[in-house]
Design an enzyme around this catalytic site. Structure first.
Site, PDB file in Angstrom:
ATOM      1  N   ASP A 197       0.873  -1.179   0.000  1.00 42.98           N
ATOM      2  CA  ASP A 197       0.000   0.000   0.000  1.00 42.98           C
ATOM      3  C   ASP A 197       0.910   1.229   0.000  1.00 42.98           C
ATOM      4  O   ASP A 197       1.593   1.510   0.998  1.00 42.98           O
ATOM      5  CB  ASP A 197      -0.875  -0.046   1.266  1.00 42.98           C
ATOM      6  CG  ASP A 197      -1.878   1.093   1.342  1.00 42.98           C
ATOM      7  OD1 ASP A 197      -1.653   2.118   0.668  1.00 42.98           O
ATOM      8  OD2 ASP A 197      -2.863   0.964   2.080  1.00 42.98           O
ATOM      9  N   HIS A 198       0.902   1.941  -1.107  1.00 46.90           N
ATOM     10  CA  HIS A 198       1.854   3.044  -1.256  1.00 46.90           C
ATOM     11  C   HIS A 198       1.522   4.240  -0.367  1.00 46.90           C
ATOM     12  O   HIS A 198       2.308   5.170  -0.247  1.00 46.90           O
ATOM     13  CB  HIS A 198       1.890   3.477  -2.736  1.00 46.90           C
ATOM     14  CG  HIS A 198       3.209   4.075  -3.140  1.00 46.90           C
ATOM     15  ND1 HIS A 198       4.238   4.308  -2.259  1.00 46.90           N
ATOM     16  CD2 HIS A 198       3.666   4.484  -4.343  1.00 46.90           C
ATOM     17  CE1 HIS A 198       5.254   4.847  -2.887  1.00 46.90           C
ATOM     18  NE2 HIS A 198       4.941   4.970  -4.161  1.00 46.90           N
ATOM     19  N   ARG A 199       0.347   4.210   0.291  1.00 46.96           N
ATOM     20  CA  ARG A 199       0.052   5.280   1.246  1.00 46.96           C
ATOM     21  C   ARG A 199       0.872   5.096   2.515  1.00 46.96           C
ATOM     22  O   ARG A 199       1.062   6.022   3.290  1.00 46.96           O
ATOM     23  CB  ARG A 199      -1.443   5.269   1.617  1.00 46.96           C
ATOM     24  CG  ARG A 199      -2.366   5.568   0.459  1.00 46.96           C
ATOM     25  CD  ARG A 199      -3.804   5.323   0.851  1.00 46.96           C
ATOM     26  NE  ARG A 199      -4.002   3.949   1.308  1.00 46.96           N
ATOM     27  CZ  ARG A 199      -5.139   3.491   1.816  1.00 46.96           C
ATOM     28  NH1 ARG A 199      -6.176   4.292   1.957  1.00 46.96           N
ATOM     29  NH2 ARG A 199      -5.250   2.230   2.184  1.00 46.96           N
TER      30      ARG A 199
END
Ligand code: CAO
Length: 407
Positions: free
Chosen positions: A382-384
């Site tokens: 999850d790139h967040r």
């Protein structure tokens, strides 16, 4: 160009309303604004209106905050403006200070007056009542994007509803059966509950989480030899997946961000327990039973857990407790193939590893051609929460640990 001077902007005539609430401050100190740019939005019991700027300049001070009640003539913003431009607007300024005309006195309470000409402010861009504005604020909807269908293009609650529905992604992209019917014969099958729930979860994850996938190759030449030796003595069969489970648990301890969940905006829950879910292919669809406290297991214990949970899954014997509490997942396609794939994250987890088929390759080591057994693994994250450098460090650590074998 004239000299720069600072002026005070005052609350315009409010019609019959003695005071009104500031529901939005549209500028910040330091902002450059042009004539007619909205400065604030006021809301009386019956209407909400923007107060636009009469000048071009820079905001130097804001004397009010959202929620304040303000009344006519109250200075609310200071601006640095070009002297010349302010003189051009002097007439307007004077008007702002002047007493309301008879016509103004009759102004209805749902009209705010434009300080520039004492006519109702042109709200054709955003014409919405307090209730609609309240909903829009709560749902974070930009009203300038909503078409108003009411009188004078006023935005109604129905307009908001239509906007919300039209901005949703178009369903699940189901095909239109009536169009397909025309092309030939077919069978209709009901998907199992597991498949259909799985499909929904996968879709939700894919559309709501910004996935990035990182690919790596692990040299398992040594551990394959070690595995065969261990299997000759061990009561349980150890597969490469058991190495993945125990070493992923080590990597999760080393890089706890991979063992977390995003629980609010900017709020990350880092778990101190490590439970690894294993994707198991069953006749009813994919199930992900969870190996609890994977960091406390030996490789034999991890192998035992994999066999036990996979058997339960295939025989429909899994209990809710076997399926809950996962903090990270591994999806091993193993001998089934593929040179690499992008697994979909299993929320609320933030990353997942995919394992593809090992392959023999010829490699040059110290000038010698050597045969190597290479295991392709991929990590979707999850790139967040996780950035590329985190992923690189995590995968390098995992690769090194697996290649060391059981020590
Ligand atoms: N490359 C090559 N061979 C592999 C391998 C790999 N990456 N991983 C496992 N193998 C081998 C094993 O070593 C074993 O061979 P040997 O008998 O010669 O030792 C053989 O493949 C069978 O292994 P297995 O599948 O029984 O055991 P496992 O621990 O690797 O996997 C399980 C267990 C439950 C994960 C697996 O049976 C399964 O269901 N996998 C499917 C998961 C899935 O569908 N993922 C995709 C999800 S996305 O839709």
């Amino acid at each position: 160009m004239g000299s720069i001077k600072e002026i005070e902007i005052k609350i315009p005539n409010l019609g019959e309303a003695e005071s009104t609430e500031v529901i939005e401050i549209s500028v910040s100190v330091g902002d450059k604004v042009s004539t007619n740019d909205p400065l604030i939005v006021l809301e009386s019991e019956k209407a909400a209106m923007e107060v636009p700027s009469d000048f071009s300049g820079k905001v130097t001070k804001i004397n009010i905050k959202e929620g304040d009640n303000v009344s006519e003539g109250q200075p609310f913003i200071c601006m640095e403006v070009d002297d010349k431009s302010s003189q051009e607007n002097n007439t307007k300024d004077d008007l702002q200070k002047s007493e309301p005309s008879q016509k103004d006195e009759k102004a209805k309470s749902n009209e705010l007056l434009n300080p520039s000409d004492n006519k109702p402010i042109n709200t054709s861009s955003i014409n919405a009542g307090p209730a609609v504005r309240k909903i829009a604020r709560e749902l974070d909807i930009d009203l300038s994007r909503v078409n108003g269908s009411g009188k004078n293009f006023m935005i109604t609650k129905d307009d908001l509803k239509n906007f919300i529905h039209s901005s949703k992604p178009k369903g699940n992209n189901y095909a239109d059966i009536n169009i397909l019917k025309e092309h030939g014969s077919y069978n209709l099958e009901k998907q199992s509950k597991i498949r259909s729930l799985g499909a929904k979860n996968l879709h939700d994850s894919w559309v709501s989480i910004p996935h990035v996938t990182h690919f790596e190759e692990v040299d398992i030449t040594f551990i394959e030899k070690q595995r065969k030796e261990m299997n000759a003595k061990s009561k349980v069969k150890i597969t490469p997946l058991a190495y993945l489970v125990t070493n992923t648990a080590k990597a999760l301890k080393e890089f706890p961000i991979f063992n977390s969940s995003l629980v609010g905006e900017g709020e990350l829950m880092i778990k101190q327990y490590i439970n690894i879910g294993i994707a198991v292919d069953t006749s009813d669809g994919l199930l992900v039973p969870v190996i609890k406290s994977a960091d406390e297991l030996s490789i034999e214990e991890a192998a035992e857990n994999i066999i036990h949970l996979a058997e339960k899954a295939k025989n429909k014997k899994l209990l809710q407790k076997n399926l809950s509490g996962g903090t990270f997942s591994i999806s091993s396609l193993g001998f089934m193939g593929g040179t690499g794939f992008t697994p979909i994250i299993n929320p609320p987890e933030v990353a997942i590893i995919g394992v593809s088929r090992a392959k023999k390759v010829l490699s040059i080591v110290d000038g010698e051609v050597t045969e190597k057994n290479i295991l392709p693994i991929s990590l979707s994250y999850d790139h967040r929460v996780i950035n590329g450098a985190d992923a690189g460090n995590f995968m390098n650590f995992l690769k090194d640990e697996i290649e060391k074998g059981v020590t």
